[in-house]
Design an enzyme around this catalytic site. Structure first.
Site, PDB file in Angstrom:
ATOM      1  N   ARG A  54      36.097   5.734  44.153  1.00  0.00           N
ATOM      2  CA  ARG A  54      36.014   6.579  42.955  1.00  0.00           C
ATOM      3  C   ARG A  54      36.674   5.877  41.780  1.00  0.00           C
ATOM      4  O   ARG A  54      37.754   5.308  41.902  1.00  0.00           O
ATOM      5  CB  ARG A  54      36.709   7.910  43.206  1.00  0.00           C
ATOM      6  CG  ARG A  54      36.094   8.748  44.316  1.00  0.00           C
ATOM      7  CD  ARG A  54      36.977   9.950  44.606  1.00  0.00           C
ATOM      8  NE  ARG A  54      36.482  10.735  45.731  1.00  0.00           N
ATOM      9  CZ  ARG A  54      37.147  11.730  46.281  1.00  0.00           C
ATOM     10  NH1 ARG A  54      38.352  12.061  45.813  1.00  0.00           N
ATOM     11  NH2 ARG A  54      36.640  12.385  47.298  1.00  0.00           N
ATOM     12  N   ASP A  56      37.990   6.142  37.627  1.00  0.00           N
ATOM     13  CA  ASP A  56      38.488   7.103  36.653  1.00  0.00           C
ATOM     14  C   ASP A  56      37.669   7.070  35.371  1.00  0.00           C
ATOM     15  O   ASP A  56      36.813   6.196  35.172  1.00  0.00           O
ATOM     16  CB  ASP A  56      39.956   6.798  36.320  1.00  0.00           C
ATOM     17  CG  ASP A  56      40.884   7.033  37.489  1.00  0.00           C
ATOM     18  OD1 ASP A  56      40.600   7.932  38.307  1.00  0.00           O
ATOM     19  OD2 ASP A  56      41.895   6.316  37.595  1.00  0.00           O
ATOM     20  N   ARG A 201      45.391  -0.703  37.486  1.00  0.00           N
ATOM     21  CA  ARG A 201      45.862  -0.545  36.109  1.00  0.00           C
ATOM     22  C   ARG A 201      47.387  -0.618  36.028  1.00  0.00           C
ATOM     23  O   ARG A 201      47.944  -1.138  35.048  1.00  0.00           O
ATOM     24  CB  ARG A 201      45.345   0.777  35.537  1.00  0.00           C
ATOM     25  CG  ARG A 201      43.834   0.776  35.319  1.00  0.00           C
ATOM     26  CD  ARG A 201      43.305   2.154  35.000  1.00  0.00           C
ATOM     27  NE  ARG A 201      43.895   2.686  33.781  1.00  0.00           N
ATOM     28  CZ  ARG A 201      43.742   3.947  33.368  1.00  0.00           C
ATOM     29  NH1 ARG A 201      43.030   4.801  34.121  1.00  0.00           N
ATOM     30  NH2 ARG A 201      44.296   4.354  32.261  1.00  0.00           N
TER      31      ARG A 201
END
Length: 264
Positions: A54, A56, A201
């Site tokens: 998945r 973001d 990130r």
């Protein structure tokens, strides 16, 4: 060949800027919503997909992998060209392959790779806006790579997970974290068996502290050992992050996705 009750794997490319992430949500536009709508148009009935990883809001994909069980008989070309006919311009199915029932886009994957793009120049981007992370201050690329090397291996990556991460086990095997400079562009390639929420990130945000000279390279080893998210760098923007590919055992015969988008 009978394609009824067949499981299919798909390779999907998308620009994440216009999406609130991959996963279905009540209201915001998502990649899963658009893909399932297109597949349903080809199948003539609802289709539900599962995904390798998945992403973001704002995160892009060069070759995301998903699977679904076909409720009807359709050839491979129909799932590619037919789906693309009904998909918006910011999503495209690159390939479709019939796979055995034991294939699962998420659980069969042996690894996942991401790319992170940093435009390192004083002038803000126009063509690359929302597709790179802009850092105007000159970055020390060798120091960032020195720090990145300290993160390789199997570790508890709690210091680099989001507060809301739901993974039960924070241990991951980071196989690659290479940073290449091409003129004003820094390209980070990150590969692991799996990733925690916001892990890439947060890793990049921490390495940017080193690149800007705010911390020494060996500081990242202290952050890793601390398992404390508060000690790591800030979460880097989603703009520069791309899901590159997922790796699977050869027995499934899935295509290799080129990353020609990056000039490689």
């Amino acid at each position: 060949m009978d394609f009824s009750a067949q499981r299919w794997a798909l390779g999907i490319e998308y620009d994440g800027d216009g999406f609130s992430g991959w996963q279905l949500q009540d209201g915001p536009r998502t990649v899963q919503e658009e893909l399932e709508r297109a597949l349903a148009s080809v199948a003539g009935q609802p289709v539900r997909v599962s995904v390798a990883g998945r992403t973001d809001a704002g995160v892009h994909a060069v070759c995301q992998v998903a699977h679904f069980d076909s409720p009807v008989v359709r050839p491979e070309i129909a799932w590619v060209r037919g789906s693309n006919r009904f998909l918006p311009r910011d999503v495209s199915v690159r390939w479709a392959r019939a796979v055995p029932q034991d294939f699962h886009a998420r659980f069969s994957a042996t690894g996942r790779s991401y790319r992170y793009l940093i435009l390192n120049r004083q002038e803000r981007p126009a063509l690359g806006a929302k597709r790179v992370t802009w850092v105007p201050r000159t970055l020390d690329h060798p120091a960032m790579q020195e720090a990145a090397n300290l993160l390789l291996g199997t570790h508890d990556f709690s210091a680099f997970r989001a507060a809301g991460c739901q993974a039960k086990n924070p241990v991951r095997s980071l196989r690659c974290l290479e940073i290449e400079r091409r003129g004003d562009l820094l390209i980070a390639t990150v590969e692991a068996n799996a990733f925690l929420h916001h892990m890439v990130r947060n890793l990049m945000g921490t390495l940017l502290f080193v690149g800007r000279g705010e911390r020494p390279a060996d500081w990242v080893a202290e952050v890793l050992a601390s398992r404390d998210r508060r000690l790591a760098g800030t979460t880097a923007p989603a703009d520069g992050l791309y899901f590159l590919r997922a790796a699977y055992p050869d027995k499934y015969g899935l295509p290799e996705c080129s990353d020609a988008f990056f000039g490689a």
